[in-house]
Design an enzyme around this catalytic site. Structure first.
Site, PDB file in Angstrom:
ATOM      1  N   THR A  50       0.838  -1.205   0.000  1.00  0.00           N
ATOM      2  CA  THR A  50       0.000   0.000   0.000  1.00  0.00           C
ATOM      3  C   THR A  50       0.868   1.249   0.000  1.00  0.00           C
ATOM      4  O   THR A  50       0.597   2.227  -0.708  1.00  0.00           O
ATOM      5  CB  THR A  50      -0.936  -0.014   1.218  1.00  0.00           C
ATOM      6  OG1 THR A  50      -1.860  -1.098   1.083  1.00  0.00           O
ATOM      7  CG2 THR A  50      -1.713   1.287   1.336  1.00  0.00           C
ATOM      8  N   ASN A 126      -6.847  -8.877  -6.775  1.00  0.00           N
ATOM      9  CA  ASN A 126      -6.799  -9.761  -5.608  1.00  0.00           C
ATOM     10  C   ASN A 126      -8.094 -10.508  -5.342  1.00  0.00           C
ATOM     11  O   ASN A 126      -8.075 -11.581  -4.745  1.00  0.00           O
ATOM     12  CB  ASN A 126      -6.409  -8.958  -4.360  1.00  0.00           C
ATOM     13  CG  ASN A 126      -7.412  -7.872  -4.019  1.00  0.00           C
ATOM     14  OD1 ASN A 126      -7.894  -7.162  -4.888  1.00  0.00           O
ATOM     15  ND2 ASN A 126      -7.726  -7.729  -2.747  1.00  0.00           N
ATOM     16  N   GLN A 156      -0.267  -9.831  -6.142  1.00  0.00           N
ATOM     17  CA  GLN A 156      -0.839 -11.173  -6.218  1.00  0.00           C
ATOM     18  C   GLN A 156      -0.119 -12.034  -7.254  1.00  0.00           C
ATOM     19  O   GLN A 156      -0.012 -13.257  -7.098  1.00  0.00           O
ATOM     20  CB  GLN A 156      -2.335 -11.084  -6.570  1.00  0.00           C
ATOM     21  CG  GLN A 156      -3.173 -10.330  -5.574  1.00  0.00           C
ATOM     22  CD  GLN A 156      -3.388 -11.090  -4.279  1.00  0.00           C
ATOM     23  OE1 GLN A 156      -3.345 -12.316  -4.254  1.00  0.00           O
ATOM     24  NE2 GLN A 156      -3.624 -10.369  -3.199  1.00  0.00           N
ATOM     25  N   SER A 176       5.076  -7.269  -2.890  1.00  0.00           N
ATOM     26  CA  SER A 176       5.058  -7.408  -1.435  1.00  0.00           C
ATOM     27  C   SER A 176       5.572  -8.787  -1.070  1.00  0.00           C
ATOM     28  O   SER A 176       5.341  -9.762  -1.787  1.00  0.00           O
ATOM     29  CB  SER A 176       3.633  -7.213  -0.906  1.00  0.00           C
ATOM     30  OG  SER A 176       3.567  -7.462   0.480  1.00  0.00           O
ATOM     31  N   THR A 214      13.515   4.655   9.364  1.00  0.00           N
ATOM     32  CA  THR A 214      14.553   3.657   9.624  1.00  0.00           C
ATOM     33  C   THR A 214      14.214   2.331   8.952  1.00  0.00           C
ATOM     34  O   THR A 214      13.119   1.798   9.117  1.00  0.00           O
ATOM     35  CB  THR A 214      14.711   3.437  11.140  1.00  0.00           C
ATOM     36  OG1 THR A 214      15.062   4.677  11.750  1.00  0.00           O
ATOM     37  CG2 THR A 214      15.781   2.400  11.433  1.00  0.00           C
ATOM     38  N   CYS A 304      -8.022  -7.367   2.661  1.00  0.00           N
ATOM     39  CA  CYS A 304      -7.410  -6.102   3.054  1.00  0.00           C
ATOM     40  C   CYS A 304      -8.443  -5.057   3.476  1.00  0.00           C
ATOM     41  O   CYS A 304      -8.083  -3.949   3.833  1.00  0.00           O
ATOM     42  CB  CYS A 304      -6.565  -5.543   1.905  1.00  0.00           C
ATOM     43  SG  CYS A 304      -5.258  -6.665   1.393  1.00  0.00           S
TER      44      CYS A 304
END
Length: 355
Positions: A50, A126, A156, A176, A214, A304
Site C-alpha cells: 500500500t 486480488n 498477487q 510485497s 529507519t 485487506c
C-alpha cells in the site's frame, strides 16, 4: 538479523551501521537481478505494498494530470486516485471490464489523452485473480502515447507469474513479500530509469530520499530470501498446476453441495490459488461465522478491507452482485491439501443443512 544487526543502517558511520547498510544493498542487488531490473537504485523498499502504490501514484502525478485505472483494483489504488481527484488535482478515467473480469488493451488505449500521465492496474486483481495481459496493454499504451507511464500492482501475481520488468515493459511495479510467504510489513516499488518521484514521506532521506524512515533490515533480508525461494518454486510448473487442480476440485465439490453455485471470474486465465464462488440464498455474515467455527478461514470481501464483509467493488464490477447470497473468496496455497478442501465443503454442508 534481529539479534545481530540492531544498528540504524548507515546513519552513524560506525561498524554496525555500515554492516547493516551493506546488507540492505546486497539484498537489493539480489532482488533486482531476479526481476530483470538493471539498476538496483530503481528498486525502493517500502513498509508494505500500500505504501509503495501510494508512493508511485502521489509521488508522480501533478496538477492537471490524467490517470487511467479499472474497477478491479485494490483500494490502495482506487482510493489514492479518488483522493487526488476529489481535491481537483487530477482527473481519473475508469475503464470497464468484461463480465469475467478482463481488461481489453484497446479500451485502455482509447481512454488515453494528451494529458494521460499514468495508468495503474493490477497484473491480477486480488478478489477474482484474473490474469491481465499487461505486456499487451503496455504496447497499446506506448503506441498511443509514449509518455504515458504504466504502473502495475504485481502483489498477487508475483508468486505465480513471470514479473520480469523488461518482458512486461512496465514503468513502475509494486510487489510485497507476504504474498509469497515472506514477512509482513515489507514491500517495494520499482521505477524505470528516468522516472522522478516526489517523496510523500519526509524525514531522514532513506531509500535514496524517496522513503524516509529507519529501514527494517530483518524484513528486507527476509524479502530477498522470499523472492529467491519463490523464483526457485516457479521453475517447476507442476507446483502451480497442483494448486490449480486442488482449486478445481474444491469448486467441483462445492457444486455437489450447492448445484447452483457460480464461479466469479473466469475458469481459466486466473491465478491458480484463487477461488471466488457465489453461494446463493445465504447470509454472508452468518455463513462466514459458521465456517469459521468449523476452522475454515475464508472471506466474502477483500482480506485487506479490515473487518468488512460487505460486497466487494470488484464483484459489483463483474455484474454479479445483484442477487442475495455470499460471494465466498477462498485462497489456496502450496500448503493446502485435499483434506482442507473437504473440510471446507463439509463445513458448508453442515451449515446449509441447518438453514
Amino acid at each position: 538479523f534481529y539479534r545481530t544487526l540492531g544498528a540504524n543502517p548507515g546513519r552513524s558511520g560506525h561498524k554496525m551501521a555500515v554492516a547493516a547498510e551493506k546488507e540492505i544493498e546486497d539484498t537489493r542487488a539480489v532482488v533486482t537481478k531476479l526481476f530483470g531490473i538493471k539498476n538496483s537504485n530503481r528498486f525502493i523498499f517500502t513498509f508494505n505494498a500500500t505504501d509503495a502504490i501510494n508512493m508511485g501514484i502521489k509521488g508522480l502525478l501533478k496538477p492537471g494530470d490524467h490517470a487511467i485505472t479499472t474497477y478491479l483494483e485494490h483500494n490502495a489504488v482506487s482510493r489514492a486516485l479518488n483522493g487526488l481527484e476529489r481535491k481537483n488535482i487530477i482527473t481519473v478515467t475508469k475503464v470497464r471490464n468484461s463480465q469475467d473480469g478482463f481488461i481489453d488493451p484497446d479500451d485502455i488505449k482509447n481512454a488515453i489523452t494528451s494529458k494521460t500521465r499514468l495508468i495503474v492496474m493490477a497484473h491480477a486483481p486480488n478478489v477474482i485473480g484474473t490474469i491481465q495481459p499487461i505486456a499487451d496493454i503496455v504496447r497499446a499504451v506506448k503506441a498511443k502515447n509514449p509518455q504515458t507511464l504504466v504502473h502495475t500492482d504485481a502483489v498477487q501475481a508475483a508468486q505465480f507469474l513471470d514479473i520480469d520488468v523488461k518482458k512486461l515493459g512496465v514503468d513502475l511495479m509494486t510487489i510485497s513479500a507476504h504474498k509469497m510467504y515472506g514477512p509482513k510489513g515489507i514491500g517495494a516499488l520499482y521505477m524505470r530509469d528516468g522516472i522522478k518521484l516526489e517523496p510523500i514521506v519526509y524525514g531522514g532521506g532513506q531509500e535514496y530520499g524517496l522513503r524516509s524512515g529507519t529501514e527494517n533490515v530483518p524484513a528486507i533480508v527476509g524479502f530477498a530470501k522470499t523472492v529467491e525461494l519463490a523464483a526457485e518454486w516457479k521453475k517447476n510448473p507442476e507446483n502451480s498446476h497442483e494448486i490449480q487442480r486442488l482449486r478445481d476440485y474444491a469448486f467441483e465439490e462445492i457444486r455437489r453441495v450447492v448445484p447452483n453455485a457460480e464461479m466469479n471470474g473466469p475458469a481459466e486465465t486466473r491465478l491458480p490459488n484463487n477461488l471466488n464462488v457465489f453461494i446463493p440464498g445465504v447470509d454472508p455474515d452468518t455463513f462466514l461465522v459458521a465456517l469459521s467455527e468449523e476452522g475454515v478461514c475464508v472471506s466474502s470481501g477483500s482480506a485487506c478491507a479490515a473487518r468488512s464483509q460487505k460486497l466487494s467493488h470488484v464483484i459489483r464490477a463483474t455484474g454479479k452482485g445483484r442477487h442475495s447470497g455470499c460471494h465466498l473468496r477462498v485462497t489456496l496455497g502450496k500448503f493446502s491439501t485435499r483434506e482442507d478442501a473437504d473440510a471446507l465443503v463439509s463445513a458448508m454442508k453442515k451449515h446449509l443443512s441447518r438453514t
